[in-house]
Design an enzyme around this catalytic site. Structure first.
Site, mmCIF file in Angstrom:
data_model
loop_
_atom_site.group_PDB
_atom_site.id
_atom_site.type_symbol
_atom_site.label_atom_id
_atom_site.label_comp_id
_atom_site.label_asym_id
_atom_site.label_seq_id
_atom_site.Cartn_x
_atom_site.Cartn_y
_atom_site.Cartn_z
ATOM 1 N N SER A 327 0.835 -1.210 0.000
ATOM 2 C CA SER A 327 0.000 0.000 0.000
ATOM 3 C C SER A 327 0.868 1.258 0.000
ATOM 4 O O SER A 327 0.601 2.224 -0.733
ATOM 5 C CB SER A 327 -0.889 0.032 1.242
ATOM 6 O OG SER A 327 -1.811 -1.013 1.192
ATOM 7 N N GLY A 399 -5.712 -4.042 -7.733
ATOM 8 C CA GLY A 399 -6.915 -3.274 -7.419
ATOM 9 C C GLY A 399 -6.569 -1.891 -6.888
ATOM 10 O O GLY A 399 -7.231 -0.894 -7.214
ATOM 11 N N ARG A 427 -13.478 -7.298 -10.575
ATOM 12 C CA ARG A 427 -13.670 -6.630 -9.276
ATOM 13 C C ARG A 427 -14.477 -5.336 -9.428
ATOM 14 O O ARG A 427 -14.358 -4.642 -10.426
ATOM 15 C CB ARG A 427 -12.302 -6.375 -8.633
ATOM 16 C CG ARG A 427 -11.571 -7.689 -8.406
ATOM 17 C CD ARG A 427 -10.263 -7.510 -7.717
ATOM 18 N NE ARG A 427 -10.438 -6.993 -6.366
ATOM 19 C CZ ARG A 427 -9.428 -6.626 -5.590
ATOM 20 N NH1 ARG A 427 -8.192 -6.709 -6.039
ATOM 21 N NH2 ARG A 427 -9.653 -6.169 -4.377
ATOM 22 N N SER A 471 -13.386 1.265 3.128
ATOM 23 C CA SER A 471 -12.404 0.900 2.111
ATOM 24 C C SER A 471 -11.359 1.993 1.955
ATOM 25 O O SER A 471 -11.671 3.140 1.611
ATOM 26 C CB SER A 471 -13.106 0.680 0.766
ATOM 27 O OG SER A 471 -12.155 0.761 -0.277
ATOM 28 N N GLN A 473 -9.166 2.054 -0.270
ATOM 29 C CA GLN A 473 -8.987 2.372 -1.690
ATOM 30 C C GLN A 473 -9.974 3.454 -2.118
ATOM 31 O O GLN A 473 -9.617 4.388 -2.836
ATOM 32 C CB GLN A 473 -9.161 1.113 -2.538
ATOM 33 C CG GLN A 473 -8.022 0.124 -2.306
ATOM 34 C CD GLN A 473 -8.175 -1.164 -3.082
ATOM 35 O OE1 GLN A 473 -9.207 -1.392 -3.707
ATOM 36 N NE2 GLN A 473 -7.157 -2.005 -3.030
ATOM 37 N N ASP A 619 -6.715 -7.947 4.848
ATOM 38 C CA ASP A 619 -5.930 -8.763 3.917
ATOM 39 C C ASP A 619 -5.351 -10.014 4.568
ATOM 40 O O ASP A 619 -4.760 -10.849 3.887
ATOM 41 C CB ASP A 619 -4.772 -7.926 3.347
ATOM 42 C CG ASP A 619 -5.283 -6.880 2.369
ATOM 43 O OD1 ASP A 619 -6.414 -7.022 1.875
ATOM 44 O OD2 ASP A 619 -4.548 -5.912 2.115
ATOM 45 N N ARG A 650 -12.391 -14.763 -1.191
ATOM 46 C CA ARG A 650 -11.493 -15.397 -0.213
ATOM 47 C C ARG A 650 -12.245 -16.241 0.815
ATOM 48 O O ARG A 650 -11.654 -17.121 1.435
ATOM 49 C CB ARG A 650 -10.639 -14.332 0.484
ATOM 50 C CG ARG A 650 -9.552 -13.832 -0.433
ATOM 51 C CD ARG A 650 -8.600 -12.878 0.229
ATOM 52 N NE ARG A 650 -7.528 -12.552 -0.710
ATOM 53 C CZ ARG A 650 -6.777 -11.468 -0.634
ATOM 54 N NH1 ARG A 650 -6.954 -10.595 0.341
ATOM 55 N NH2 ARG A 650 -5.825 -11.264 -1.520
ATOM 56 N N ARG A 691 -2.503 -14.374 -1.752
ATOM 57 C CA ARG A 691 -2.576 -14.601 -0.303
ATOM 58 C C ARG A 691 -3.150 -15.981 0.042
ATOM 59 O O ARG A 691 -2.815 -16.558 1.066
ATOM 60 C CB ARG A 691 -3.368 -13.483 0.364
ATOM 61 C CG ARG A 691 -2.733 -12.105 0.133
ATOM 62 C CD ARG A 691 -3.159 -11.090 1.180
ATOM 63 N NE ARG A 691 -2.919 -9.729 0.712
ATOM 64 C CZ ARG A 691 -1.735 -9.121 0.725
ATOM 65 N NH1 ARG A 691 -0.661 -9.757 1.174
ATOM 66 N NH2 ARG A 691 -1.610 -7.879 0.296
HETATM 67 C C1 S3P Z 1 -5.635 -1.341 0.130
HETATM 68 C C2 S3P Z 1 -6.868 -1.338 0.708
HETATM 69 C C3 S3P Z 1 -7.631 -2.561 0.980
HETATM 70 C C4 S3P Z 1 -6.759 -3.788 0.889
HETATM 71 C C5 S3P Z 1 -5.880 -3.770 -0.318
HETATM 72 C C6 S3P Z 1 -4.950 -2.576 -0.267
HETATM 73 C C7 S3P Z 1 -4.963 -0.051 -0.096
HETATM 74 O O1 S3P Z 1 -8.656 -2.693 0.012
HETATM 75 O O2 S3P Z 1 -7.557 -4.954 0.895
HETATM 76 O O3 S3P Z 1 -5.090 -4.939 -0.372
HETATM 77 O O4 S3P Z 1 -3.747 -0.054 -0.381
HETATM 78 O O5 S3P Z 1 -5.629 0.987 -0.012
HETATM 79 P P1 S3P Z 1 -10.124 -2.032 0.236
HETATM 80 O O6 S3P Z 1 -9.973 -0.574 0.170
HETATM 81 O O7 S3P Z 1 -10.928 -2.569 -0.912
HETATM 82 O O8 S3P Z 1 -10.567 -2.539 1.550
#
Ligand code: S3P
Length: 738
Positions: A327, A399, A427, A471, A473, A619, A650, A691
């Site tokens: 991240s 993602g 996704r 989230s 993200q 995660d 998962r 994972r």
């Molecule tokens: C992440 C946020 C998480 C995590 C992903 C990395 C990030 O996803 O599962 O592996 O770097 O912001 P979500 O925002 O969908 O929860």
């Protein structure tokens, strides 16, 4: 001319070399036509091909086998086409369709005009882009054209029936058929194929004529091999190509020579800037080209590819550092690119996901050095300095890259298209597209809210947004978009989720206010470059935490791991289960807290996982479920429906894998209950999810028999070197590709 199909055609191949032989092998292996015949000069080769069942018959004489042919393929070097067409013109009627495979199409067309008076309607000039530096029938291969391109250059007078039959020929051999004009074909090929061959031949010849040539070749390494592979190609064929495509080759050679001359001046003047600019531009173009060719992959069937085999038993020991936080690595590239000044990053994760982000920014004109042993230097272009990429940005499995880039790119003055692999293309992207649309973004998704994402230029306005899911993200996407608005955006999160974007914005001196679950940010500021120290990824460390916790006598030290409070759910949960995990040497790496983490074996017991830990361990559940399988009693996870839309589902993937190993589970829509028990051996489908694959490797430490894990290639997205590190720490792990 009557329409006919390949199935009832007699095909005659003139010239049984690499290309002709491969066509013959493909046709006969799959019985695609009524008969495969050949004409050639070497009777031994022809006889051998017939004995192998590749040919139904052959002749040294054209007329004998060609007069009743339905389709003739001229698979000879370019300069042999003219004499062959002259001979054919004497007896071939309009019912026989002809095609060729020469790399230059104008010379085939000229030769046909000479032989027939005009280019006959039954001739379809063609060119399979499927060469090899090997030549001759011995190297022929029925699959040579599979997933390759074939360019046909029909003329106005060419009969559609003829084009159809030749198209069917190539498609049935697995190729994709394209159509182009003759001059365009010859120019494109001069630039992309003929010039590189010329350069490779000249380089090898020049070096071999240096005094110490043997010495030079003895020490020539990968670069020389990569650059000169094509200098092993067939000299006769290439002589003919340059003789027949001299004009187009000369034109691109002149342009290239100018580039070389400018490079020479830069060398004389020691002009490092010129090198850096040229190399960055070239690297970005090549990366883009490679990712574009990679973006064909999702349509191809996925092969199980890489397999892990973990033998049962073992214990973990030693002190080591897992790779950098994924991240934080993504965010370092993104913020460094739009900052003013040069950002140096250390500890960068050289995994496929963060490298996809890096490649995307290079494609948008940012000069980035490295990564080299985790060090990356980003020459920021400022908030408004990104440029349109020349094609779609391919983001692989990542993602985070796709969702965060949606926010950043929605606000640019240029359009962008984001694509990804098969898993990423499944996704949900609505979660970012919807609030971005409220900000004025013009984003188009595919049916079902999926990638490819097409983003048109727009001017964004601030947003007040209460996120429906916790989230990071989505939050980060909106924060990035907000940088480009006039005014204040307010984002609230339903539960705390990772806050690396907020911390890094602060580190880049960008004002941002945070109170409880409310974040406020004003657009139009400046990010000031700052050195970034990326800690080891707690998500990667988690596999070893679980491995050490479940295997008796284990004792490990995981160095310099990020222990941001929004990421330590896995430690909290394992400790609640009775694990022995503690911090040593706590410190701060830039904006992020870090520590060495000590993990010793301890018997675990099942728990109800507290809801407030779910987003903080989102995660790590694949690893946590393995711990649950080795704990006494039942572990229950609820409130984690998000796990269904990660790199795989998962919940289902872990339930399937655990059941295959003899563990009882109960699947919930939003979680999983796992009954601790004895893990057996078995085969696990990781569903291409990194994972899931790594979690089941750790399960082997407590299994009674080997665990085979399929489809493990994506481990490289987040954890390059996992197999080597796990083996060094004590897992009995091997891998093989098939
Ligand atoms: C992440 C946020 C998480 C995590 C992903 C990395 C990030 O996803 O599962 O592996 O770097 O912001 P979500 O925002 O969908 O929860």
């Amino acid at each position: 001319m009557r329409a006919r199909t390949l199935k009832d055609s007699k095909v005659v191949i003139l010239g049984l070399g690499l290309i002709g032989g491969s066509i013959a092998r493909g046709l006969s292996r799959e019985k695609l036509c009524a008969g495969v015949w050949a004409v050639g000069r070497n009777e031994t080769v022809l006889g051998e091909a017939r004995n192998l069942g590749v040919l139904d018959g052959y002749s040294l004489d054209l007329r004998t086998v060609c007069s009743d042919a339905d389709l003739i393929v001229l698979a000879v070097p370019g300069l042999s086409i003219a004499p062959l067409l002259l001979e054919l013109a004497a007896f071939i009627g309009s019912r026989t369709i002809m095609t060729d495979v020469a790399s230059v199409k104008s010379s085939t067309v000229d030769a046909a005009r000479m032989a027939f008076g005009e280019v006959p309607a039954n001739l379809v000039p063609g060119h399979p882009i499927a060469g090899s530096e090997k030549s001759g029938f011995a190297a022929a291969n029925a699959d040579l054209f599979r997933n390759k391109r074939v360019i046909l250059t029909p003329l106005e007078q060419t009969a559609p029936e003829a084009v159809n039959l030749v198209t069917e020929l190539w498609q049935s051999l697995g190729a994709e058929v394209l159509s182009m004009s003759v001059p365009h074909h010859d120019e494109v090929l001069a630039a992309t194929s003929h010039l590189p061959h010329l350069l490779a031949y000249v380089l090898v010849d020049t070096l071999s004529r240096q005094g110490e040539s043997e010495e030079i070749f003895r020490y020539a390494a990968g670069g020389f091999r990569d650059f000169t592979r094509i200098a092993s190609s067939d000299p006769v064929m290439w002589r003919d190509i340059f003789l027949t495509n001299a004009d187009a080759t000369l034109s691109i050679l002149d342009t290239f020579t100018e580039g070389l001359e400018r490079m020479r001046q830069a060398l004389v003047q020691g002009d490092g800037d010129y090198f850096l600019k040229t190399f960055t531009r070239a690297k970005s173009s090549r990366d883009k080209f490679m990712s574009l060719s990679a973006s064909h992959v999702p349509t191809a069937p996925r092969t199980p590819g890489l397999e892990f085999l973990a033998e049962p038993g073992g214990r973990l020991s030693g002190a080591f550092r897992v790779p950098g936080d994924k991240s934080i690595s993504h965010r370092a590239i993104m913020l460094g690119s739009i900052a003013d000044g040069t950002t140096t990053v250390n500890g960068f994760l050289e995994g496929e996901d963060s490298l996809a982000t890096l490649a995307a920014f290079r494609s948008m004109g940012v000069a980035i050095d490295g990564p080299e042993q985790g060090r990356v230097v980003i020459r920021g272009v400022g908030l408004r300095g990104l440029k349109a990429a020349a094609g779609p940005l391919y983001l692989g499995n990542s993602g985070t890259s796709m969702r965060l880039l949606c926010g950043l790119l929605a606000a640019q003055h240029f359009a962008s298209t984001l694509t990804g692999d098969e898993s990423l293309s499944r996704r949900p992207m609505q979660r970012v597209a919807r609030p971005l649309a409220d900000m004025g973004a013009r984003i188009h998704l595919q049916e079902g809210g999926l990638a490819p994402v097409v983003i048109e230029p727009a001017t964004l306005r601030p947003i007040h947004y209460a996120m429906p899911v916790a989230s990071a993200q989505v939050k980060s996407c909106l924060l990035l978009a907000s940088l480009y608005t006039e005014g204040r955006s307010v984002i609230t999160e339903p539960a705390p989720c990772r806050d690396h974007t907020e911390r890094m914005l602060e580190a880049f001196s960008y004002p941002i206010s945070r109170h409880e679950n409310r974040i406020e940010i004003e657009g139009g500021g400046i990010l000031k470059a700052v050195p970034i120290d990326v800690p080891a990824d707690i998500s990667s460390a988690a596999f070893f935490m679980v491995g050490a916790s479940i295997s008796p006598d284990s004792d490990i030290l995981l160095r310099h791991v990020g222990i941001n409070p929004t990421r330590i759910g896995v430690i909290n949960i394992l400790n609640l289960m009775g694990a022995d995990i503690s911090y040593e040497r706590e410190s701060v790496a830039g904006a992020e807290p870090v520590a060495d983490i000590r993990v010793r074996y301890a018997p675990l017991h099942g728990i109800d996982i507290p809801l407030d830990q779910v987003a903080l361990a989102i995660d790590e559940f694949p690893a946590i479920f393995i711990a649950a399988a080795c704990a006494s009693g039942t572990t229950v996870l609820r409130g984690a429906e998000e796990l269904r839309v990660k790199e795989s589902d998962r919940i289902q993937a872990m339930a399937d894998g655990l059941m295959a190993l003899g563990i009882q589970v109960q699947v919930h829509a939003d979680g999983l209950s796992v009954e601790g028990g004895q893990l057996r051996g078995g085969t696990i489908d990781s569903k291409g999810d990194h994972r899931i694959a790594m979690a089941f490797v750790m399960a082997a430490l407590r299994a009674s028999a080997p665990i085979r894990i399929l489809d493990c290639h994506n481990v490289a997205t987040s954890f390059p070197g996992f197999v080597e590190l796990a083996a060094a720490a004590g897992v009995r792990l091997g891998q093989h590709e098939h």
